[in-house]
Design a protein around this motif. Structure first.
Motif, mmCIF file in Angstrom:
data_model
loop_
_atom_site.group_PDB
_atom_site.id
_atom_site.type_symbol
_atom_site.label_atom_id
_atom_site.label_comp_id
_atom_site.label_asym_id
_atom_site.label_seq_id
_atom_site.Cartn_x
_atom_site.Cartn_y
_atom_site.Cartn_z
ATOM 1 N N UNK A 1 47.533 -17.809 41.525
ATOM 2 C CA UNK A 1 47.232 -16.422 41.895
ATOM 3 C C UNK A 1 48.351 -15.497 41.451
ATOM 4 N N UNK A 2 49.580 -15.885 41.786
ATOM 5 C CA UNK A 2 50.732 -15.050 41.471
ATOM 6 C C UNK A 2 50.900 -14.882 39.968
ATOM 7 N N UNK A 3 50.714 -15.986 39.243
ATOM 8 C CA UNK A 3 50.862 -15.926 37.784
ATOM 9 C C UNK A 3 49.809 -14.997 37.195
ATOM 10 N N UNK A 4 48.577 -15.123 37.690
ATOM 11 C CA UNK A 4 47.493 -14.282 37.172
ATOM 12 C C UNK A 4 47.814 -12.803 37.398
ATOM 13 N N UNK A 5 48.296 -12.477 38.581
ATOM 14 C CA UNK A 5 48.689 -11.085 38.867
ATOM 15 C C UNK A 5 49.766 -10.631 37.905
ATOM 16 N N UNK A 6 50.755 -11.485 37.721
ATOM 17 C CA UNK A 6 51.892 -11.136 36.867
ATOM 18 C C UNK A 6 51.442 -10.893 35.425
ATOM 19 N N UNK A 7 50.513 -11.725 34.978
ATOM 20 C CA UNK A 7 49.993 -11.583 33.609
ATOM 21 C C UNK A 7 49.355 -10.212 33.425
ATOM 22 N N UNK A 8 48.541 -9.818 34.392
ATOM 23 C CA UNK A 8 47.895 -8.508 34.304
ATOM 24 C C UNK A 8 48.890 -7.372 34.452
#
Lengths: 162, 434
Positions: free
Chosen positions: A127-134
């Motif tokens: 979840x955190x990685x996905x947020x960071x990517x965006x």
């Protein structure tokens, strides 16, 4: 593609090793940095920042010998250089006040209680990685296997609505 | 007071001489006298109400109430605690005209006595409240003790399984895996020393290794560095090095498991002693050896501490070694935790035993930051802790347990603390008065 960093902090080396072991699958796209204190982590983060390295996520223990995890995160919340780093707090023992403090002053993104299950840990990290990517306008396709689909849908929609 | 004494109490024929234990008067008697306690000590008490009493010392008036109020019946019984000399005056000595002068002269004395009695009553009430609180505390500890015993029992079974299981796994790993001598060395290194390389050190070594082996990935070099044998691994062929690291990691993980078991056992043992014990005590118990045992139980927390054992010639005591051992482990663990990570001064733990006078004296000193003044009087109470780290017991019960055990031995415990460090002194009598 340059790998961003995930920083892990716990003053007990056996717990730190367990975290490292559990997060091994993410080594494909991220560099895992283990630290045994908040101060060590801050020093490392400054070094990385200076060398132009990216820090995506920090996973820190709450109760530690000197500065604790919430105090560290509160400091980071006020440091412009590290505002966009995602923050997870791991805790084995927390009171109401700690939780309030963590949310209000330290703007942590997620709370995991000890002992964690590897599935739960992976889910939260994705979840955190996905947020960071965006947050950084990166291409989620480069991070296959590390994306959370719910977050992906939400963030894609939000981006599309603009 | 002297003025009153001279004016009213100097008649030689109106003096009562009491011996220790004699009564001046009993509760409910008619009293028309006002007494001045010239020398000695008296106690006033209500035979029906044990709680209420006061003490009169020389210079105090006795019988003020019955003399000056409408009711001339005594409210208390008065008994001599020491031989006493008590001059007195009687109502009958005075006429109506004297009344005003008498009242005016004695008013300050009456008020003073009333205030004094009120203060004594207040103090008695405070003492009473404290006793109630202490009793509640004892009750709480008792139920905590029961709870702990239950938890300890349940956990014990689980811990036994983990402990035996991990020992078995270690054995099997060494037997079943077909390892060459290098691989065996790697497993044993992990197993015997654990993860002794700090994260900062590993990072530094990995950076240095990168210069010598630029084609190796950062992650791999960090792994090798964590073993403490980074260069050795880096100079092996890739597959050999990878397998060697994996085996080291296996050993280190088993080491971690054993450590966790030890910690759990320490916690359970401490919890057990909160409950009432069925501990068997015997003559010939050697406190020095219980201290040595404590040191071995704490081998990990004491790793970063310089230990100075000064175990003197002491006689054996009537006791239980495991029980006494808990005293030392709890105090020493506190000391080790207090000094953990301190850089500005050396971490030194000194344990000294001697037998000055009918008891064995154990002094445990550390060079930690000391115990803050605000809490030093409370440290033996449950739930008082300066520890916030998860690595420790953290329930604030360690010293409560210690205190309980010391009391069972009819021993004594004291603490001295300053920013230079803290010293706990425990004394255990030789004898068998248990």
């Amino acid at each position: 593609m340059k790998k961003a960093h995930i920083i892990l902090i716990d003053d007990q080396i056996d717990v730190l090793s367990a975290l490292l072991q559990d997060l091994k699958p993410f080594r494909e796209r991220f560099i895992l940095d283990d630290c045994q204190s908040a101060d060590e982590a801050y020093e490392l983060m400054e070094e990385l920042e200076v060398s132009g390295e990216q820090i995506a996520l920090i996973i820190s223990d709450h109760i530690m010998a000197n500065k604790n995890g919430i105090e560290l995160y509160a400091d980071l919340a006020h440091d412009q250089r590290f505002e966009d780093v995602r923050k997870i707090l791991i805790t084995g023992q927390a009171s109401h006040e700690d939780t309030i403090d963590a949310i209000n002053n330290a703007s942590i993104d997620y709370y995991i209680s000890k002992p964690w299950s590897i599935e739960e840990l992976h889910k939260v990290v994705r979840k955190m990685i996905t947020h960071w990517i965006f947050d950084h306008g990166l291409n989620h396709k480069d991070y296959e296997g590390m994306i959370d689909t719910d977050v992906l849908l939400k963030r894609s929609k939000a981006a599309g609505d603009r | 007071m002297n003025g009153l004494a001279k004016k009213y109490f100097s008649k030689a024929d109106k003096i009562v001489f009491l011996q220790k234990g004699d009564y001046l008067f009993r509760k409910g008697e008619q009293n028309n006298n006002l007494y001045l306690l010239q020398s000695g000590r008296m106690k006033g008490f209500d035979p029906q109400d044990q709680g209420e009493f006061f003490e009169a010392e020389s210079g105090d008036f006795i019988g003020l109430h019955s003399f000056f109020s409408l009711v001339s019946t005594t409210r208390m019984s008065l008994i001599a605690l020491e031989d006493s000399v008590i001059p007195y005056i009687s109502k009958g000595d005075f006429s109506h005209e004297d009344a005003d002068e008498l009242n005016a002269d004695f008013m300050p004395a009456v008020i003073f006595m009333m205030l004094k009695r009120q203060e004594q009553a207040h103090q008695a009430s405070l003492r009473h409240q404290k006793i109630l609180r202490d009793m509640q505390e004892v009750e709480r500890l008792a139920s905590l003790g029961q709870l702990s015993a239950g938890v300890a029992h349940e956990l014990n079974n689980a811990i036994t399984v983990i402990s035996r299981g991990s020992d078995y796994i270690i054995q099997q790993v060494l037997d079943q895996l077909k390892c060459n001598s290098f691989e065996t060395e790697m497993i044993n290194a992990g197993l015997s020393q654990g993860r002794y390389v700090s994260s900062a050190e590993a990072r530094k070594v990995a950076r240095d290794l990168k210069k010598l082996h630029p084609s190796f990935s950062d992650a791999k070099l960090r792994d090798y560095a964590r073993t403490g044998m980074g260069e050795r691994l880096a100079s092996q062929p890739l597959e050999t090095a990878q397998r060697a690291f994996n085996l080291w990691n296996l050993g280190a993980s088993l080491y971690d498991l054993q450590l966790a078991v030890q910690q759990s056992e320490h916690v359970i043992n401490s919890m057990r002693s909160l409950a009432s014990t069925n501990v068997i005590r015997q003559a010939g118990c050697d406190i020095n050896s219980s201290i040595r045992h404590a040191v071995s139980l704490l081998s990990n927390p004491l790793k970063k501490v310089t230990l100075d054992l000064r175990l003197g010639e002491i006689p054996t005591v009537f006791g239980n070694s495991a029980e006494l051992c808990q005293i030392w482990t709890n105090i020493m663990k506190n000391a080790a935790d207090a000094m953990a990570g301190q850089l500005q001064k050396d971490s030194l733990l000194t344990v000294a035993t001697d037998a000055p006078d009918g008891y064995v004296r154990v002094r445990i000193s550390d060079t930690g930051p000391g115990i803050p003044d605000e809490i030093i009087d409370e440290i033996f109470k449950p739930h008082v802790t300066t520890k916030k780290t998860g690595q420790t017991f953290g329930l604030g019960l360690g010293l409560t347990i210690v205190h309980k055990i010391v009391k069972r031995y009819d021993g004594d415990m004291s603490v001295e603390s300053s920013p230079e460090g803290t010293t706990f002194t425990v004394t255990i009598p030789f004898g068998a008065t248990l």
